[in-house]
Design a protein around this motif. Structure first.
Motif, PDB file in Angstrom:
ATOM      1  N   LEU A   3       4.613   0.389   3.743  1.00  0.00           N
ATOM      2  CA  LEU A   3       3.176   0.708   3.849  1.00  0.00           C
ATOM      3  C   LEU A   3       2.912   1.955   4.682  1.00  0.00           C
ATOM      4  O   LEU A   3       1.923   2.641   4.505  1.00  0.00           O
ATOM      5  CB  LEU A   3       2.413  -0.487   4.420  1.00  0.00           C
ATOM      6  N   ASP A  54      -1.230   6.443   2.582  1.00  0.00           N
ATOM      7  CA  ASP A  54      -1.220   5.029   2.907  1.00  0.00           C
ATOM      8  C   ASP A  54      -0.647   4.273   1.704  1.00  0.00           C
ATOM      9  O   ASP A  54      -1.086   4.502   0.574  1.00  0.00           O
ATOM     10  CB  ASP A  54      -2.667   4.604   3.184  1.00  0.00           C
ATOM     11  N   MET A 103      -1.216   1.458   0.785  1.00  0.00           N
ATOM     12  CA  MET A 103      -2.281   0.677   0.161  1.00  0.00           C
ATOM     13  C   MET A 103      -2.925   1.460  -0.997  1.00  0.00           C
ATOM     14  O   MET A 103      -3.224   0.894  -2.043  1.00  0.00           O
ATOM     15  CB  MET A 103      -3.351   0.370   1.214  1.00  0.00           C
ATOM     16  N   HIS A 130      -3.272   0.433  -5.071  1.00  0.00           N
ATOM     17  CA  HIS A 130      -4.505   0.509  -5.867  1.00  0.00           C
ATOM     18  C   HIS A 130      -4.316   1.370  -7.117  1.00  0.00           C
ATOM     19  O   HIS A 130      -4.714   0.980  -8.207  1.00  0.00           O
ATOM     20  CB  HIS A 130      -5.654   1.065  -5.020  1.00  0.00           C
ATOM     21  N   VAL A 156       5.910  -5.363  -0.675  1.00  0.00           N
ATOM     22  CA  VAL A 156       5.526  -4.498   0.427  1.00  0.00           C
ATOM     23  C   VAL A 156       6.417  -4.754   1.641  1.00  0.00           C
ATOM     24  O   VAL A 156       6.778  -5.895   1.916  1.00  0.00           O
ATOM     25  CB  VAL A 156       4.036  -4.775   0.753  1.00  0.00           C
ATOM     26  N   SER A 165       6.514  -4.263   5.672  1.00  0.00           N
ATOM     27  CA  SER A 165       5.633  -3.895   6.774  1.00  0.00           C
ATOM     28  C   SER A 165       6.234  -4.291   8.114  1.00  0.00           C
ATOM     29  O   SER A 165       7.122  -5.126   8.185  1.00  0.00           O
ATOM     30  CB  SER A 165       4.253  -4.540   6.598  1.00  0.00           C
ATOM     31  N   ASP A 175      -2.330  -5.760   7.437  1.00  0.00           N
ATOM     32  CA  ASP A 175      -1.892  -4.911   6.329  1.00  0.00           C
ATOM     33  C   ASP A 175      -1.333  -5.743   5.187  1.00  0.00           C
ATOM     34  O   ASP A 175      -1.559  -5.455   4.021  1.00  0.00           O
ATOM     35  CB  ASP A 175      -0.797  -3.947   6.785  1.00  0.00           C
ATOM     36  N   GLU A 222      -4.105  -7.369   3.249  1.00  0.00           N
ATOM     37  CA  GLU A 222      -4.802  -6.354   2.472  1.00  0.00           C
ATOM     38  C   GLU A 222      -3.967  -5.943   1.252  1.00  0.00           C
ATOM     39  O   GLU A 222      -4.486  -5.779   0.145  1.00  0.00           O
ATOM     40  CB  GLU A 222      -5.052  -5.134   3.360  1.00  0.00           C
ATOM     41  N   ALA A 223      -2.653  -5.789   1.483  1.00  0.00           N
ATOM     42  CA  ALA A 223      -1.763  -5.384   0.391  1.00  0.00           C
ATOM     43  C   ALA A 223      -1.707  -6.454  -0.698  1.00  0.00           C
ATOM     44  O   ALA A 223      -1.740  -6.147  -1.891  1.00  0.00           O
ATOM     45  CB  ALA A 223      -0.361  -5.101   0.937  1.00  0.00           C
ATOM     46  N   ALA A 239      -4.803  -6.403  -2.643  1.00  0.00           N
ATOM     47  CA  ALA A 239      -4.872  -5.207  -3.487  1.00  0.00           C
ATOM     48  C   ALA A 239      -3.992  -5.349  -4.723  1.00  0.00           C
ATOM     49  O   ALA A 239      -4.068  -4.540  -5.643  1.00  0.00           O
ATOM     50  CB  ALA A 239      -4.449  -3.971  -2.701  1.00  0.00           C
ATOM     51  N   TYR A 279       5.550  -9.761   0.297  1.00  0.00           N
ATOM     52  CA  TYR A 279       5.815  -8.829   1.387  1.00  0.00           C
ATOM     53  C   TYR A 279       7.053  -9.288   2.127  1.00  0.00           C
ATOM     54  O   TYR A 279       7.474 -10.448   2.034  1.00  0.00           O
ATOM     55  CB  TYR A 279       4.637  -8.761   2.358  1.00  0.00           C
TER      56      TYR A 279
END
Ligand code: CA
Length: 234
Positions: free
Chosen positions: A56, A62, A64, A68, A80, A82, A89, A92-93, A96, A101
Motif C-alpha cells: 500500500l 497510494d 488504494m 480503485h 494487499v 501493509s 488501511d 479501506e483496501a 475498495a 491482506y
C-alpha cells in the motif's frame, strides 16, 4: 507441461520483493515485479497476471488508488501488504475491492496460504451453483435454497439476520468481509460503524454453530477488520 500461474509483485522495498519473488518461484509460480504503482498498473495490462500482491505504501502513488483503478475493469485477485500500524488501511483496501491482506512481517507459509486461497476463490465464484446452492466446511453446512444452517446435519435455527451474516460469509469464502461491508449489506448504509450490533449477532451465531465459541472453527475474527469463514470442502 502445466501452465504456471503468474503473480505480479508491486513492492518498492527490495528485500521484501526479493523474498516474495524467491518464495513464489520456488513454489512453482511465475513472477513479475514492479517497484512503483505506475509501473505495476501498466504491467497488469501487459502481463495479465493471475494475482497481484500490492504494497500500500508506494513511492509514486497510494496503493488504494491503484485498487480503485483496477477494480473498474477486472476482478483479478489482489492481496494487499501493509504494515501492522496501518489497521485502517487494510479495512479501506478490502472495502475498495482487495481480496485479502497480509501484515508485515510475514512468513512463507502465510504468504502461500493467502495466495492459494485468493486464487481458488477467483476460480470458483460459481462454486455455489455447482454445489446445488450448498456451502460446506467440515460439519458446517449452509443451505441457500432451504435457508438453513446445519451442524452435523442438524438445523441450528438461526434468526433471519444471523442467517444473512453466515450466508454472506459463505458466498465470499476465502475473503475477509469488513464490519462495514456486513453492516451495510444487512442493515443498510445508516448502520455503518455500529460494530456492536454485529458483535452481538456473531456471539449468538457462534453459540449456535461452534463447539467452543471462544475458539471458533468456522467463523474467524480478523481483529479490527472483520470476519472470514473457514475454507469450503472440496
Ligand atoms: Ca513500501
Amino acid at each position: 507441461m502445466t501452465i504456471k500461474q503468474k503473480i505480479l509483485i508491486i513492492e518498492d522495498e527490495r528485500s521484501i520483493s526479493n523474498f516474495m519473488d524467491s518464495v513464489l518461484t520456488a513454489h512453482g509460480f511465475d513472477t513479475v515485479t514492479a517497484q512503483t504503482g505506475r509501473e505495476g498498473y501498466s504491467m497488469i495490462s501487459s502481463h495479465c497476471p493471475d494475482l497481484v500482491i500490492l504494497d500500500l505504501g508506494l513511492p509514486d502513488m497510494d496503493g488504494m488508488a491503484l485498487i480503485h483503478s483496477v477494480r473498474e475493469w477486472t476482478r483479478l485477485p489482489i492481496i494487499v501488504v501493509s504494515a501492522r500500524s496501518h489497521e485502517r488501511d487494510k479495512v479501506e483496501a478490502l472495502d475498495a475491492g482487495a481480496d485479502d491482506y497480509i501484515t508485515k512481517p510475514f512468513g512463507t507459509s502465510e504468504l502461500l496460504a493467502r495466495i492459494r486461497t485468493a486464487l481458488r476463490h477467483s476460480l470458483n465464484s460459481d462454486e455455489l451453483a455447482a454445489n446445488n446452492g450448498v456451502f460446506t466446511s467440515g460439519a458446517l453446512t449452509v443451505d441457500y435454497n432451504k435457508h438453513q444452517v446445519l451442524v452435523d446435519g442438524v438445523n441450528v435455527h438461526l434468526t433471519q439476520n444471523e442467517f444473512k451474516i453466515v450466508s454472506l460469509l459463505g458466498r465470499h469464502a476465502g475473503k475477509v468481509l469488513t464490519y462495514d461491508y456486513l453492516l451495510k449489506e444487512i442493515w443498510g448504509p445508516a448502520a455503518k460503524g455500529n460494530n456492536q450490533v454485529l458483535r452481538v449477532h456473531m456471539a449468538n451465531i457462534r453459540r449456535k454453530i461452534e463447539k467452543n465459541p471462544a475458539e471458533p472453527e468456522y467463523i474467524f475474527t480478523e481483529v479490527g477488520v472483520g470476519y472470514r469463514i473457514a475454507e469450503p470442502d472440496r
